[in-house]
Scaffold this motif. Structure first.
Motif, short mmCIF file in Angstrom:
data_model
loop_
_atom_site.label_atom_id
_atom_site.label_comp_id
_atom_site.label_asym_id
_atom_site.label_seq_id
_atom_site.Cartn_x
_atom_site.Cartn_y
_atom_site.Cartn_z
N PRO A 163 0.80 -1.24 0.11
CA PRO A 163 0.09 0.00 0.03
C PRO A 163 0.92 1.25 -0.12
O PRO A 163 2.10 1.06 0.23
N GLN A 164 0.16 2.57 -0.26
CA GLN A 164 0.94 3.69 -0.40
C GLN A 164 1.74 4.11 0.84
O GLN A 164 2.84 4.37 0.81
N LYS A 165 1.31 3.54 2.26
CA LYS A 165 1.72 3.88 3.49
C LYS A 165 1.65 2.57 4.31
O LYS A 165 0.81 1.74 4.25
N VAL A 166 3.01 2.24 4.86
CA VAL A 166 3.20 0.81 5.40
C VAL A 166 3.84 1.56 6.94
O VAL A 166 4.96 2.12 6.97
N LYS A 167 2.99 1.09 7.86
CA LYS A 167 3.53 1.55 9.30
C LYS A 167 4.00 0.23 10.21
O LYS A 167 3.21 -0.61 10.21
N SER A 202 6.45 5.19 3.50
CA SER A 202 5.59 5.59 2.37
C SER A 202 6.20 5.93 1.19
O SER A 202 7.36 6.26 0.90
N TYR A 203 5.23 5.95 0.06
CA TYR A 203 5.46 5.82 -1.35
C TYR A 203 4.55 6.74 -1.90
O TYR A 203 3.89 7.26 -1.43
N LEU A 204 5.21 6.97 -3.42
CA LEU A 204 4.07 8.33 -3.99
C LEU A 204 2.75 7.55 -4.30
O LEU A 204 1.64 8.21 -4.00
N SER A 205 2.73 6.27 -4.43
CA SER A 205 1.38 5.55 -4.56
C SER A 205 1.49 3.92 -4.27
O SER A 205 2.71 3.34 -4.07
N ALA A 206 0.44 3.35 -4.05
CA ALA A 206 0.37 1.95 -3.73
C ALA A 206 0.96 1.33 -5.05
O ALA A 206 0.76 1.70 -6.18
N GLY A 207 1.45 0.21 -4.95
CA GLY A 207 2.11 -0.80 -6.03
C GLY A 207 3.50 -1.19 -5.51
O GLY A 207 3.53 -1.47 -4.34
N GLU A 208 4.28 -1.77 -6.58
CA GLU A 208 5.58 -2.59 -6.20
C GLU A 208 6.47 -1.47 -5.85
O GLU A 208 6.80 -0.57 -6.62
N TYR A 209 7.18 -1.51 -4.82
CA TYR A 209 8.29 -0.48 -4.43
C TYR A 209 9.04 -1.48 -3.38
O TYR A 209 8.75 -2.36 -2.72
N ARG A 210 10.28 -0.78 -2.97
CA ARG A 210 11.25 -1.36 -2.24
C ARG A 210 11.17 -0.60 -0.76
O ARG A 210 11.34 0.73 -0.61
N ILE A 211 11.17 -1.27 0.31
CA ILE A 211 11.42 -0.86 1.76
C ILE A 211 13.00 -1.26 2.00
O ILE A 211 13.23 -2.44 1.94
#
Length: 442
Positions: A163-167, A202-211
């Motif tokens: 999701p766009q934000k992960v806490k 947090s990222y620009l939008s939901a989708g595939e991204y790296r933490i």
């Protein structure tokens, strides 16, 4: 009474004798403590609970304590105290702190034995320390545990649909024989070891991204940043970002990296869309712009220096609204008597201040009870002896007409037209104690 006094004097005398006996038995400087290190590793990892065993004795004098003290570069970072009631061997542990930016190196473990005569003996041992090479980390959220894989020295990442934000907070497994589970959370706007407060990735939008997270530097990403006119906004919390800017009248305002900006609500007193641009509509000056991601609108507030503006004696500065029946971007966010939610009127020049409201959306059509203040909080306020209005729909309370002095109300039998736009302007050009409120239906 005389016998009681005699008993008291006898007790004091006996106590003195006993004290002298104790002093004689354990004079300062007496004894010869003996300390032997029986078991102690020569190396350890940061985050370990290091076990050791010592044997203690003396020449007949009672012992007091053994202190194990760990030093990094001459600074004491940990201590364990053992009460030595008798001669013999003692087992204990000392925690090796896990700090950021500390490379592999050599620490110093000082073991200090002290007897009741305050005579000490000390042993110093060198301890080779290394950062643990965790096989993985876990990012623990409210709903799932996300595994971060080791990608290099101290570096751990995960790439997946998110999701766009992960806490969540990061947890490292116990490493080696003496290791402990370590946690990394969010404190004072940065990652801190020992916390389980959720890190607001947090990222620009939901989708595939790296933490990613680095256990050496505590560098973590991503944290989506937002800018206004090139100034990076400071995160207040997970859903609010703010920046202070000096703005000119009709200046273009560029909001960078805001999702679905066209769907954000703009406060017309300060901001307006013109030919695909957002322009500033209030008087020139310094302002604080706060992005509210919960409600998708920008709060704009006048400033003086580094603080929110207050009303000055000459009529410049700012005017604020606190009370019922009004709210932005809509009445679901009604101000009420919560001072932190006070609304700033837009300075428009000439010691005039304006707020534009849509009946039924930002202001109630049939019941209001708010007033104008000199600051965002309690303090100076406008009462009926310093505020007048000739409006045929909104009146100024005087304490006996249904509203407290200075509070605004809607005239009996009248109401605001639902969907209509109303401009409320406070004019201080004649002085702060001769304010005039005009209400204009557009």
């Amino acid at each position: 009474m005389r016998k009681l006094l005699q008993y008291i004097l006898l007790f004091v005398a006996l106590a003195s004798v006993w004290a002298c006996k104790e002093e004689y038995r354990y004079p300062l400087g007496g004894g010869k403590p003996i300390l032997m290190v029986e078991e102690l590793a020569t190396n350890a990892y940061f985050g370990d609970s290091l076990s050791f065993r010592v044997a203690v004795a003396d020449d007949g004098t009672e012992l007091s304590t053994v202190k194990a003290q760990l030093y990094f570069s001459g600074d004491k970072v940990a201590e364990t105290i053992i009460r030595t009631k008798s001669y013999g061997s003692y087992d204990a542990k000392i925690y090796v702190p896990f700090y950021k930016d500390i490379p592999n190196g050599t620490a110093e473990l000082r073991l200090v034995l002290e007897n009741v005569g305050m005579v000490k003996v000390e042993e110093t041992k060198e301890l080779a320390l290394s950062r643990p090479d965790f096989p993985f980390l876990n990012l623990i959220t409210d709903t799932e545990t996300i595994r971060l894989e080791r990608m290099g020295n101290n570096l751990y990442t995960v790439t997946k649909e998110l999701p766009q934000k992960v806490k969540g907070y990061i947890q490292a497994p116990a490493f080696g024989t003496n290791g402990n589970t370590l946690s990394f959370g969010w404190e004072n706007e940065k990652v801190t070891q020992g916390s389980t407060q959720q890190i607001p990735f947090s990222y620009l939008s939901a989708g595939e991204y790296r933490i990613s997270f680095n256990t050496m530097t505590y560098a973590a990403s991503p944290f989506q940043s937002y800018k206004v006119n090139g100034v990076e906004m400071r995160m207040l919390d997970d859903n609010h970002y703010t920046a202070d800017l000096t703005l000119a009248a009709n200046q273009e305002i560029a909001f960078t990296d805001f999702p679905s900006l066209d769907n954000w609500w703009l406060d017309k007193d300060f901001l307006g869309r013109e030919n695909g641009q957002i322009r500033f509509h209030a008087a020139p000056g310094k302002y604080r712009i706060t992005a509210d991601f919960d409600r998708r609108y920008f709060v704009v507030e006048a400033m003086t220096g580094n603080n929110l503006a207050t009303l000055n004696a000459d009529g410049t500065g700012a005017i604020w609204i606190i009370g019922e029946g009004i709210g932005k971007p809509n009445l679901s966010n009604q101000v009420g008597w919560t001072t932190e939610k006070a609304l700033c009127l837009a300075p428009i020049g000439g010691k005039k201040y304006r707020i534009t409201l849509v009946a039924g959306e930002n202001i109630s059509t049939n019941s209001i009870n708010f007033k104008f203040f000199h600051q965002k909080g309690w303090g100076g306020e406008f009462k009926n002896d310093g505020l007048s209005s000739s409006s045929d729909v909104i009146f100024v309370g005087n304490g006996s007409n249904g509203r407290d002095p200075g509070n605004l109300g809607i005239i009996a039998g009248k109401q605001l037209v639902s969907g209509a736009t109303y401009e409320l302007t406070v004019d201080l050009s004649a002085g702060n104690n001769q304010a005039v409120l005009t209400v204009f239906k557009k």
